[in-house]
Design a protein around this motif. Structure first.
Motif, PDB file in Angstrom:
ATOM      1  N   THR A  69     -53.684  31.859  50.295  1.00 29.93           N
ATOM      2  CA  THR A  69     -53.656  30.399  50.489  1.00 29.93           C
ATOM      3  C   THR A  69     -53.079  29.657  49.290  1.00 29.93           C
ATOM      4  OG1 THR A  69     -55.495  30.429  52.060  1.00 29.93           O
ATOM      5  CG2 THR A  69     -55.085  28.353  50.906  1.00 29.93           C
ATOM      6  N   LYS A  70     -53.433  30.074  48.084  1.00 33.89           N
ATOM      7  CA  LYS A  70     -52.952  29.383  46.880  1.00 33.89           C
ATOM      8  C   LYS A  70     -51.625  29.925  46.356  1.00 33.89           C
ATOM      9  CE  LYS A  70     -56.206  26.327  46.017  1.00 33.89           C
ATOM     10  NZ  LYS A  70     -55.959  24.894  45.722  1.00 33.89           N
ATOM     11  N   MET A  71     -51.077  30.912  47.022  1.00 33.21           N
ATOM     12  CA  MET A  71     -49.797  31.475  46.578  1.00 33.21           C
ATOM     13  C   MET A  71     -48.702  30.414  46.624  1.00 33.21           C
ATOM     14  SD  MET A  71     -49.214  34.801  45.802  1.00 33.21           S
ATOM     15  CE  MET A  71     -49.969  36.428  45.941  1.00 33.21           C
ATOM     16  N   ASN A  72     -47.871  30.389  45.571  1.00 33.78           N
ATOM     17  CA  ASN A  72     -46.699  29.509  45.575  1.00 33.78           C
ATOM     18  C   ASN A  72     -45.448  30.343  45.323  1.00 33.78           C
ATOM     19  OD1 ASN A  72     -46.752  30.098  42.836  1.00 33.78           O
ATOM     20  ND2 ASN A  72     -47.437  28.054  42.204  1.00 33.78           N
ATOM     21  N   ASP A  73     -44.312  29.709  45.264  1.00 35.21           N
ATOM     22  CA  ASP A  73     -43.049  30.433  45.118  1.00 35.21           C
ATOM     23  C   ASP A  73     -43.001  31.256  43.837  1.00 35.21           C
ATOM     24  OD1 ASP A  73     -42.145  29.455  47.518  1.00 35.21           O
ATOM     25  OD2 ASP A  73     -40.953  27.826  46.636  1.00 35.21           O
ATOM     26  N   GLU A  74     -43.499  30.686  42.736  1.00 32.02           N
ATOM     27  CA  GLU A  74     -43.427  31.412  41.469  1.00 32.02           C
ATOM     28  C   GLU A  74     -44.319  32.653  41.487  1.00 32.02           C
ATOM     29  OE1 GLU A  74     -43.963  30.932  36.614  1.00 32.02           O
ATOM     30  OE2 GLU A  74     -44.506  29.261  37.936  1.00 32.02           O
ATOM     31  N   SER A  75     -45.526  32.539  41.993  1.00 36.30           N
ATOM     32  CA  SER A  75     -46.425  33.697  42.025  1.00 36.30           C
ATOM     33  C   SER A  75     -45.849  34.801  42.918  1.00 36.30           C
ATOM     34  CB  SER A  75     -47.817  33.275  42.506  1.00 36.30           C
ATOM     35  OG  SER A  75     -47.770  32.736  43.811  1.00 36.30           O
ATOM     36  N   ARG A  76     -45.276  34.418  44.041  1.00 32.15           N
ATOM     37  CA  ARG A  76     -44.667  35.427  44.910  1.00 32.15           C
ATOM     38  C   ARG A  76     -43.469  36.086  44.228  1.00 32.15           C
ATOM     39  NH1 ARG A  76     -46.707  34.892  50.248  1.00 32.15           N
ATOM     40  NH2 ARG A  76     -47.848  32.941  50.562  1.00 32.15           N
ATOM     41  N   ARG A  77     -42.698  35.303  43.493  1.00 30.07           N
ATOM     42  CA  ARG A  77     -41.545  35.865  42.798  1.00 30.07           C
ATOM     43  C   ARG A  77     -41.989  36.843  41.707  1.00 30.07           C
ATOM     44  NH1 ARG A  77     -39.497  34.900  38.146  1.00 30.07           N
ATOM     45  NH2 ARG A  77     -40.643  32.945  37.846  1.00 30.07           N
ATOM     46  N   LEU A  78     -43.065  36.507  41.008  1.00 30.69           N
ATOM     47  CA  LEU A  78     -43.560  37.389  39.951  1.00 30.69           C
ATOM     48  C   LEU A  78     -44.009  38.741  40.515  1.00 30.69           C
ATOM     49  CD1 LEU A  78     -45.555  34.822  37.778  1.00 30.69           C
ATOM     50  CD2 LEU A  78     -43.468  36.043  37.120  1.00 30.69           C
TER      51      LEU A  78
END
Length: 230
Positions: free
Chosen positions: A155-164
């Motif tokens: 739920t709290k995932m954003n583009d940067e976290s997914r990219r990392l």
């Protein structure tokens, strides 16, 4: 002189008869396997220890090669049973250790020595995503990242976290959604996508638990990296 031959014949017959009786006593009515059991000293019925499968590090069915780390990841079951992260027969994270929580449960390990660096859970439903970003942004080259989900991991995932996570070798993080089950092992500086990843989609048509998919379990052997030059 006439009695000598019959006496010798009787003696031979007695010897053969005694030999047959001895063999029959030891092996009589037995199959070839029973004979082998006699010579090996093994009992006909295997003991409990003999029938129990041999256990290797973290419960693996076979030992890892030299300079490899044995691991097992288990994601949480619904929002009831917490996840587990085992490495080299040591439980790094579990409910028993009281160091897991809702969201993503992450253990960082030195990829050269196998030494545990840190463990931390991140609440991906009501937590602050910046805490996760601060945790994985500064990873050093070769750091191993073990991830096991619990309840909701996205739920709290954003583009940067997914990219990392994508940079760590994940192929599933881009599609990771609400209450999906996820286990993953990646590494900082990995050249190809990680072979150690599983994702179970949250679907009301296939969920094992009401509102949640089934728990995932993954194990394997991870090669240690050679020391970095310089």
């Amino acid at each position: 002189m006439r009695l000598t031959v019959p006496l010798r014949a009787v003696a031979v017959l007695l010897l053969v008869g005694l030999t047959w009786l001895l063999v029959n006593t030891l092996f009589g009515g037995a199959s070839g396997s029973s004979v082998r059991h006699f010579f090996s000293g093994a009992s006909e019925k295997p003991t409990v220890a003999e029938t129990r499968p041999r256990r290797y590090k973290c419960g693996l069915s076979a030992p890892c090669p030299p300079k490899h780390l044995a691991f097992r990841l288990v994601s949480g079951a619904a929002n009831v049973i917490g996840p587990k992260i085992c490495l080299e027969d040591k439980m790094l994270m579990s409910s028993v250790k009281n160091n897991v929580g809702r969201g993503l449960n992450i253990a960082l390990v030195n990829g050269v020595t196998g030494e545990l660096l840190d463990t931390k859970p991140f609440d991906m439903w009501a937590g602050d995503i910046s805490d996760l970003l601060k945790f994985i942004r500064p990873l050093h080259e070769g750091t191993l990242v073990f991830v096991a989900s619990f309840d909701d991991a996205a739920t709290k995932m954003n583009d940067e976290s997914r990219r990392l996570f994508d940079d760590l070798g994940s192929t599933a993080v881009r599609e990771l959604a609400f209450r999906d089950s996820w286990v993953f092992v990646g590494a900082k500086g990995i050249e190809n996508k990680s072979p150690f990843e599983q994702r179970m989609k949250n679907s009301k048509n296939s969920n094992k638990y009401e509102g949640w998919p089934e728990s995932l379990e993954m194990d394997g052997c991870i090669p240690l990296r050679p020391p970095l030059e310089g």
